[in-house]
Write a protein that holds these residues in place. Sequence first.
Motif, short mmCIF file in Angstrom:
data_model
loop_
_atom_site.label_atom_id
_atom_site.label_comp_id
_atom_site.label_asym_id
_atom_site.label_seq_id
_atom_site.Cartn_x
_atom_site.Cartn_y
_atom_site.Cartn_z
N PRO A 33 -30.11 -1.16 17.32
CA PRO A 33 -29.30 -1.09 16.69
C PRO A 33 -28.18 -2.77 16.53
N THR B 183 -36.62 0.23 19.07
CA THR B 183 -34.88 0.48 18.03
C THR B 183 -34.00 -0.08 18.45
N SER C 91 -27.97 4.58 21.20
CA SER C 91 -28.09 3.89 20.27
C SER C 91 -29.79 2.72 20.36
N GLN D 191 -28.60 -7.62 13.64
CA GLN D 191 -28.62 -5.92 12.37
C GLN D 191 -29.58 -4.79 12.51
N ASP D 192 -29.36 -3.68 12.49
CA ASP D 192 -30.14 -3.24 12.47
C ASP D 192 -31.54 -2.95 12.60
#
Length: 282
Positions: A185, A183, A149, A232-233
């Motif tokens: 999630p 990155t 994730s 948000q992502d």
Amino acid sequence: MNPTPPDSVKTSHPTQDGAGVKIRRIHDFRGGLDPFLMLDELKASAREDYIGGFPSHPHRGFETLTYLVHGGLIHEDSMGNQGRVEAGEAQWMSAGRGVIHSEMPLLDADGLHGFQLWVNLPAARKMDPPRYRDVRADAMRHLPEDDDSLRFKAIAGSWQTSAGDTEGALPQIGEGAAMADLTLPAGYRLSLAVQLEDRVLAYVFDGELTGLGTGQLGVWHGHTQVHLIAQQDARVLLFKGRPLGEPIAHYGPFVMNTSDEIEQAISDYQSGQLAAEPASMD
């Protein structure tokens, strides 16, 4: 864990550079991002918005780190280097006392998305011989290995996070500065442990963090921890480094400490004396 509000927020603005390449830019040559100077986001899907690339041009007095998310670039310079980087790879160049180079998009690329960071050099290193290195994707380290994730890619420098500690493929940029591709999630919380003297930057290029939307740069200074929460992502570039605290004189592709040094750089370029012999890499 509550998010750490940025001390300041800067929003990228559209412009163009090179032979008409469309970019979004954040810059501060007055020391507000010290030791960093400028961040360009190169993002274009229409061929005419990027295909002209960045033809031959000079630099002196700072380093660049170019990182690609999509597409590719070909590098050639006055040191005799030729390199090619594609998605997930990076190019590092320390201009030192002077280099002339070009960065041209791959003709077969379907669009271009990448970043170029300018990192200042201290006065004692501004006239060092120039250096260059390609950084391949498989040389970059990721955190954590057992959590799909979160994706933390260390590009340069050392990082201490709540997901673990790691070091980039480049030991450092500038004077001990660091860069990572993150990155997150939606709902994920990540903490960064930093030195009190460090300046920390987070540029959101997709999605949203608490207090930061797409195209915005958060700046922290004087913290020992920075807590980030994804609303948000999100895709984020992270930077940290200790400010140099030196005068900055800037003109176009030259970053020195005084106006006299800028005039000398212009004169050296016009007379063909700017580019120098390469230094050997360790």
